[in-house]
Design a protein around this motif. Structure first.
Motif, PDB file in Angstrom:
ATOM      1  N   LYS A 121      14.316  60.579  -7.853  1.00  0.00           N
ATOM      2  CA  LYS A 121      14.316  60.430  -6.398  1.00  0.00           C
ATOM      3  C   LYS A 121      14.967  61.636  -5.725  1.00  0.00           C
ATOM      4  O   LYS A 121      14.556  62.040  -4.641  1.00  0.00           O
ATOM      5  CB  LYS A 121      15.039  59.133  -6.014  1.00  0.00           C
ATOM      6  N   GLU A 122      15.980  62.230  -6.389  1.00  0.00           N
ATOM      7  CA  GLU A 122      16.629  63.420  -5.835  1.00  0.00           C
ATOM      8  C   GLU A 122      15.659  64.598  -5.806  1.00  0.00           C
ATOM      9  O   GLU A 122      15.681  65.411  -4.884  1.00  0.00           O
ATOM     10  CB  GLU A 122      17.873  63.761  -6.656  1.00  0.00           C
ATOM     11  N   ALA A 123      14.798  64.697  -6.825  1.00  0.00           N
ATOM     12  CA  ALA A 123      13.782  65.757  -6.833  1.00  0.00           C
ATOM     13  C   ALA A 123      12.811  65.563  -5.680  1.00  0.00           C
ATOM     14  O   ALA A 123      12.371  66.535  -5.044  1.00  0.00           O
ATOM     15  CB  ALA A 123      13.040  65.759  -8.163  1.00  0.00           C
ATOM     16  N   LEU A 124      12.485  64.311  -5.401  1.00  0.00           N
ATOM     17  CA  LEU A 124      11.599  63.993  -4.275  1.00  0.00           C
ATOM     18  C   LEU A 124      12.225  64.474  -2.966  1.00  0.00           C
ATOM     19  O   LEU A 124      11.552  65.067  -2.109  1.00  0.00           O
ATOM     20  CB  LEU A 124      11.379  62.476  -4.224  1.00  0.00           C
ATOM     21  N   ALA A 125      13.529  64.225  -2.830  1.00  0.00           N
ATOM     22  CA  ALA A 125      14.230  64.642  -1.615  1.00  0.00           C
ATOM     23  C   ALA A 125      14.260  66.162  -1.502  1.00  0.00           C
ATOM     24  O   ALA A 125      14.080  66.720  -0.405  1.00  0.00           O
ATOM     25  CB  ALA A 125      15.641  64.073  -1.621  1.00  0.00           C
ATOM     26  N   LYS A 126      14.474  66.878  -2.626  1.00  0.00           N
ATOM     27  CA  LYS A 126      14.505  68.335  -2.600  1.00  0.00           C
ATOM     28  C   LYS A 126      13.144  68.917  -2.220  1.00  0.00           C
ATOM     29  O   LYS A 126      13.056  69.957  -1.553  1.00  0.00           O
ATOM     30  CB  LYS A 126      14.933  68.874  -3.970  1.00  0.00           C
ATOM     31  N   LEU A 127      12.079  68.243  -2.651  1.00  0.00           N
ATOM     32  CA  LEU A 127      10.731  68.707  -2.320  1.00  0.00           C
ATOM     33  C   LEU A 127      10.292  68.252  -0.928  1.00  0.00           C
ATOM     34  O   LEU A 127       9.211  68.631  -0.460  1.00  0.00           O
ATOM     35  CB  LEU A 127       9.736  68.190  -3.367  1.00  0.00           C
ATOM     36  N   ASP A 128      11.135  67.396  -0.292  1.00  0.00           N
ATOM     37  CA  ASP A 128      10.844  66.875   1.044  1.00  0.00           C
ATOM     38  C   ASP A 128       9.558  66.049   1.049  1.00  0.00           C
ATOM     39  O   ASP A 128       8.730  66.159   1.951  1.00  0.00           O
ATOM     40  CB  ASP A 128      10.744  68.025   2.063  1.00  0.00           C
ATOM     41  N   TRP A 129       9.418  65.221   0.010  1.00  0.00           N
ATOM     42  CA  TRP A 129       8.260  64.334  -0.105  1.00  0.00           C
ATOM     43  C   TRP A 129       8.698  62.892   0.145  1.00  0.00           C
ATOM     44  O   TRP A 129       9.772  62.468  -0.276  1.00  0.00           O
ATOM     45  CB  TRP A 129       7.649  64.408  -1.504  1.00  0.00           C
ATOM     46  N   GLN A 130       7.853  62.132   0.809  1.00  0.00           N
ATOM     47  CA  GLN A 130       8.077  60.706   0.981  1.00  0.00           C
ATOM     48  C   GLN A 130       7.544  59.926  -0.215  1.00  0.00           C
ATOM     49  O   GLN A 130       8.080  58.904  -0.614  1.00  0.00           O
ATOM     50  CB  GLN A 130       7.411  60.203   2.272  1.00  0.00           C
ATOM     51  N   THR A 131       6.436  60.414  -0.757  1.00  0.00           N
ATOM     52  CA  THR A 131       5.824  59.812  -1.944  1.00  0.00           C
ATOM     53  C   THR A 131       5.352  60.938  -2.849  1.00  0.00           C
ATOM     54  O   THR A 131       5.110  62.062  -2.391  1.00  0.00           O
ATOM     55  CB  THR A 131       4.646  58.894  -1.564  1.00  0.00           C
ATOM     56  N   ALA A 132       5.236  60.665  -4.141  1.00  0.00           N
ATOM     57  CA  ALA A 132       4.927  61.745  -5.078  1.00  0.00           C
ATOM     58  C   ALA A 132       3.719  61.465  -5.953  1.00  0.00           C
ATOM     59  O   ALA A 132       3.061  62.403  -6.418  1.00  0.00           O
ATOM     60  CB  ALA A 132       6.137  62.004  -5.970  1.00  0.00           C
ATOM     61  N   VAL A 133       3.426  60.208  -6.215  1.00  0.00           N
ATOM     62  CA  VAL A 133       2.374  59.862  -7.167  1.00  0.00           C
ATOM     63  C   VAL A 133       1.037  60.467  -6.737  1.00  0.00           C
ATOM     64  O   VAL A 133       0.614  60.344  -5.579  1.00  0.00           O
ATOM     65  CB  VAL A 133       2.253  58.334  -7.310  1.00  0.00           C
ATOM     66  N   GLY A 134       0.402  61.138  -7.683  1.00  0.00           N
ATOM     67  CA  GLY A 134      -0.900  61.748  -7.423  1.00  0.00           C
ATOM     68  C   GLY A 134      -0.838  63.198  -7.004  1.00  0.00           C
ATOM     69  O   GLY A 134      -1.868  63.883  -6.986  1.00  0.00           O
ATOM     70  N   LYS A 135       0.351  63.710  -6.699  1.00  0.00           N
ATOM     71  CA  LYS A 135       0.461  65.102  -6.254  1.00  0.00           C
ATOM     72  C   LYS A 135       0.517  66.053  -7.456  1.00  0.00           C
ATOM     73  O   LYS A 135       1.016  65.704  -8.520  1.00  0.00           O
ATOM     74  CB  LYS A 135       1.705  65.286  -5.379  1.00  0.00           C
TER      75      LYS A 135
END
Length: 652
Positions: A566-580
């Motif tokens: 989840k911290e990686a998601l925050a660093k990438l500024d993504w709300q959702t990640a699946v499929g990217k």
């Protein structure tokens, strides 16, 4: 006069038994506490001083330039450097190379172990360093190829009570080594640590070219200078030596210099080496804590002494009337306090010796210190500690008695004999300040103890993002990889093994940073994050929580898939990640899931962003989730039998 002072002091101690006993007990406890911390600091301050020629031993240091143009100082040098230096510099009496064996297998009969503390050394090792042999000849023990010297603890591990001399151990499953000597266990004052010493010529059968290769920097080189030789006279000649023997390439050393062997423990934090090093601040802190403990008992003595002034004023008055000077009275009272401290000294030694095993167990349990030495921490094994305690007794006695001596000796005989002695306001204020200071120190120690207890409890019970309960770890290696799936299958057939999965590293001691970026951005915009290659079922074995998407599955093609924290998601500024689409290092693939934040690196203040990917080719450990009803000792025995059936020559 000295005899009279001593007799008067003994009479006074005997007359005031309760007062004296309280002070003796207090001083003994304070000095024992001081001894614990003084030992931790003293092993560093006195590091390597047991070597007879320590002040003439120097390590050869290279300054190398890295790709980022920064200079590094390293004690790792080419193997031929040692003999070449000896032949060209008559100022060098002897030279020795030291090579770490890495993690290597030693075997005796059916028992085999991975050993981490094996060094390959030249024959003059025992002629330069003062490590003592209990068996074997130091001049010849490491002269022949395939010779090995064991420490006393290693002898017990492999041979028990048998005489090891002449017996054979198998190195790396193929090289028979003959035991030619036994060394005493290495004290904690040694910065150079080992359990096994193998003759350097053995290296030719393991890696034939390395001993003649000027391009490989793996050996530490130590030289023993002749008496009255200044190291700077050799250093001035080293630039010419480098240009003569080492090709002028980007990898060539920028500089060489000599570093005093006795400075490695305290002053070598900037040098990469095999030697143990310590920052001086930690040493000063240890001495500081011990000194504060002495200060508390000293202030306790002062306060008690001043509180009973009224009982000694007549004695002071009479002594002054018959001609005693103030300085004579000061010496008498100081003598009493010093005598009390020396009476307390044996009690402090007994207390230290009694509680020391418990103290060491606590240090090991909380992992605050590395206790690698097999030598007992008894005061009799470390003479410097007895010197520290004697000095502590003297200083405690002087500090404890000085202020009361000044106060008592300041009274005037006429006032004393008239019974009109009163403590001045300044003296009362001084006493109050000392009482406040004493209680402040006591509160500080209580608060510090509580803080350490809470931090230790947090370390053992904190949520690191995975479940550490009921997980056994089995070490694997490159030699097991062909049968690794078979091994996992055999382990999982055991009724108490619920799941099994592999990994290249161990959580909380595992770090691999890679650039991570979405597929549609440039390399300049990449973020550096932790990236871990794991096995199928690894997430499930450690009960890591998937919050979005799914885990890795054998039923789908996940070789190019990633799971982010989840911290990686925050660093990438993504709300959702699946499929990217994302790129991790050189791998490009699709994010299939998001996991709750976790920590696999060393514990720090921040949770690092991280990515997980499949890497089933480089598994160094197997993680086995076992049932709560399993008896671990019996389970371990069963797993060992399974292991030995598949890998009879590899340690379990």
């Amino acid at each position: 006069m000295l005899k009279n002072y001593l007799l008067a002091a003994l009479r006074n101690i005997k007359r005031k038994k309760v007062f004296s006993l309280i002070n003796i007990i207090g001083m003994a406890v304070g000095m024992a506490g001081f001894a614990f911390f003084a030992h931790l600091a003293g092993v560093k301050l006195n590091a390597d001083k047991f070597h007879k020629n320590g002040n003439r031993i120097y390590g050869v240091i290279q300054v190398l330039t890295q790709e980022n143009k920064e200079d590094i100082h390293t004690a790792f040098t080419p193997a031929p450097l040692s003999k070449t230096l000896s032949s060209e510099f008559p100022e060098i009496e002897k030279a020795v190379r030291i090579l770490h064996g890495g993690s290597i297998i030693l075997k005796k009969d059916r028992d085999s172990f991975y050993e981490q503390n094996l060094l390959l050394v030249d024959p003059d090792f025992f002629n330069i360093f003062s490590f003592k042999l209990t068996s074997g000849d130091p001049d010849t023990a490491l002269k022949q190829p395939n010779s090995i010297v064991l420490s006393e603890s290693a002898v017990k591990k492999y041979f028990g009570e048998e005489d090891p001399i002449g017996q054979v151990l198998l190195l790396a499953k193929k090289n028979p080594l003959t035991v030619t000597g036994v060394s005493q266990n290495i004290p904690r004052t040694s910065s150079l640590r080992f359990e096994f010493l193998v003759s350097m010529e053995t290296m030719r059968s393991l890696s034939s070219n390395i001993l003649d290769d000027w391009k490989v920097n793996r050996h530490m080189t130590f030289i023993l200078l002749s008496k009255d030789v200044d190291s700077t006279s050799i250093e001035q000649k080293l630039p010419l030596f480098i240009s003569k023997h080492i090709a002028d390439t980007p990898d060539a050393p920028k500089k060489m210099y000599l570093f005093p062997f006795l400075d490695f423990r305290m002053k070598s934090s900037h040098i990469t080496s095999l030697m143990s090093s310590t920052h001086p601040v930690g040493v000063y802190i240890m001495f500081g804590i011990g000194t504060l403990l002495l200060l508390i008992v000293s202030i306790n003595f002062i306060n008690l002494s001043i509180a009973r002034n009224i009982y000694r004023t007549k004695e002071v008055g009479l002594r002054k009337v018959i001609g005693a000077s103030r300085m004579q009275l000061v010496r008498q009272f100081l003598g009493e306090s010093i005598l009390l401290a020396f009476i307390a000294l044996p009690a402090a030694v007994i207390l230290y010796e009694t509680l020391n095993p418990l103290f060491n167990t606590i240090l090991k349990d909380v992992s605050l210190f590395t206790m690698t030495s097999q030598v007992s921490n008894s005061i009799w094994n470390y003479p410097f500690l007895l010197k520290y305690m004697i000095l502590a007794a003297v200083l405690t006695g002087i500090f404890s008695g000085f202020y009361p001596a000044l106060v008592l000796s300041s009274f005037r005989p006429v006032q004393i004999l008239k019974g009109s002695v009163q403590s001045g306001r300044k003296k009362r204020r001084g006493t109050k300040l000392m009482i406040v200071f004493q209680f402040t120190l006591a509160v500080f120690f209580i608060a510090a103890a509580g803080l350490i207890k809470n931090q230790t409890s947090h370390l053992f019970n904190a949520d690191f993002g995975f479940n550490r309960e009921r997980v056994a770890i089995v070490r694997t290696s490159g030699e097991t990889r062909e049968k690794l799936e078979t091994l996992k299958a055999e382990f999982k057939r055991h009724p108490y093994i619920l799941m099994a999965a592999g990994s290249p590293g161990l959580p909380l001691d595992w770090s691999e940073q890679l650039p991570i970026m979405p597929a549609d951005v440039t390399a300049e915009e990449a973020l550096t994050m932790e990236a871990y290659g794991i096995d199928y079922d690894f997430i499930e074995v450690l009960d890591m929580k998937i919050t979005e998407g799914r885990s890795f599955s054998r039923e789908t093609s996940d070789k190019n898939s990633f799971i982010l924290s989840k911290e990686a998601l925050a660093k990438l500024d993504w709300q959702t990640a699946v499929g990217k689409q994302i790129k991790v290092g050189e791998r490009t693939g699709t994010v299939i899931g998001v996991v709750e934040d976790f920590i696999f690196t060393d514990i720090g203040f921040n949770i690092p962003p991280a990515a997980l990917y499949l890497d089933t080719e480089n598994l160094n450990f197997l993680f086995l989730k076992y049932s709560s009803s399993a008896d671990f000792a019996a389970l371990s025995s069963d797993l060992k039998e399974i292991w030995q059936a598949l890998f009879p020559d590899l340690p379990f």
